[in-house]
Scaffold this motif. Structure first.
Motif, PDB file in Angstrom:
ATOM      1  N   GLU A   8       0.835  -1.195   0.000  1.00 14.04           N
ATOM      2  CA  GLU A   8       0.000   0.000   0.000  1.00 14.04           C
ATOM      3  C   GLU A   8       0.871   1.246   0.000  1.00 14.04           C
ATOM      4  N   GLY A   9       0.608   2.146  -0.923  1.00 15.09           N
ATOM      5  CA  GLY A   9       1.358   3.381  -0.990  1.00 15.09           C
ATOM      6  C   GLY A   9       2.694   3.289  -1.686  1.00 15.09           C
ATOM      7  N   VAL A  10       2.997   2.198  -2.366  1.00 14.62           N
ATOM      8  CA  VAL A  10       4.256   2.067  -3.097  1.00 14.62           C
ATOM      9  C   VAL A  10       4.003   2.355  -4.571  1.00 14.62           C
ATOM     10  N   THR A  11       4.783   3.275  -5.144  1.00 20.09           N
ATOM     11  CA  THR A  11       4.653   3.608  -6.550  1.00 20.09           C
ATOM     12  C   THR A  11       6.017   3.471  -7.215  1.00 20.09           C
ATOM     13  N   VAL A  12       6.064   2.768  -8.338  1.00 16.33           N
ATOM     14  CA  VAL A  12       7.301   2.588  -9.099  1.00 16.33           C
ATOM     15  C   VAL A  12       7.091   3.205 -10.477  1.00 16.33           C
ATOM     16  N   SER A  13       7.987   4.108 -10.873  1.00 20.81           N
ATOM     17  CA  SER A  13       7.929   4.749 -12.186  1.00 20.81           C
ATOM     18  C   SER A  13       9.192   4.415 -12.964  1.00 20.81           C
ATOM     19  N   VAL A  14       9.043   4.186 -14.260  1.00 24.66           N
ATOM     20  CA  VAL A  14      10.180   3.910 -15.145  1.00 24.66           C
ATOM     21  C   VAL A  14      10.095   4.874 -16.313  1.00 24.66           C
ATOM     22  N   ARG A  15      11.222   5.485 -16.655  1.00 26.82           N
ATOM     23  CA  ARG A  15      11.264   6.382 -17.824  1.00 26.82           C
ATOM     24  C   ARG A  15      12.623   6.227 -18.495  1.00 26.82           C
ATOM     25  N   SER A  16      12.689   6.589 -19.751  1.00 29.51           N
ATOM     26  CA  SER A  16      13.951   6.434 -20.476  1.00 29.51           C
ATOM     27  C   SER A  16      14.152   7.591 -21.448  1.00 29.51           C
TER      28      SER A  16
END
Length: 78
Positions: A8-16
């Motif tokens: 709960e409350g964990v966000t993972v973002s990936v960008r390149s």
């Protein structure tokens, strides 16, 4: 950005980015191609549970981490 199940409350973002200078806008939710610069960012909302320390802190503290690395060149880089 996705929320992990069971966290709960964990966000993972990936960008390149196309090159390692990170110029221009990144491609969101894209793990990149060989030799691209890739960034992974994790946000976690931590709620203190210790009564004494918890009373001195906000209800939730956002823990944050980000790492940038060059994608493995599984083919020759140009």
């Amino acid at each position: 950005a996705d929320t992990l199940s069971g966290g709960e409350g964990v966000t993972v973002s990936v960008r390149s980015w196309d090159d390692i200078s990170a110029q221009g806008d990144p491609r969101e939710d894209d793990p990149g191609q060989p030799c691209d610069l890739v960034e992974v960012e994790v946000l976690y909302g931590y709620s203190p549970v210790t009564p004494v320390i918890g009373s001195l802190l906000p209800d939730q503290i956002v823990l944050w981490g980000r790492e940038r690395m060059v994608n493995e060149p599984w083919m020759p880089c140009e």
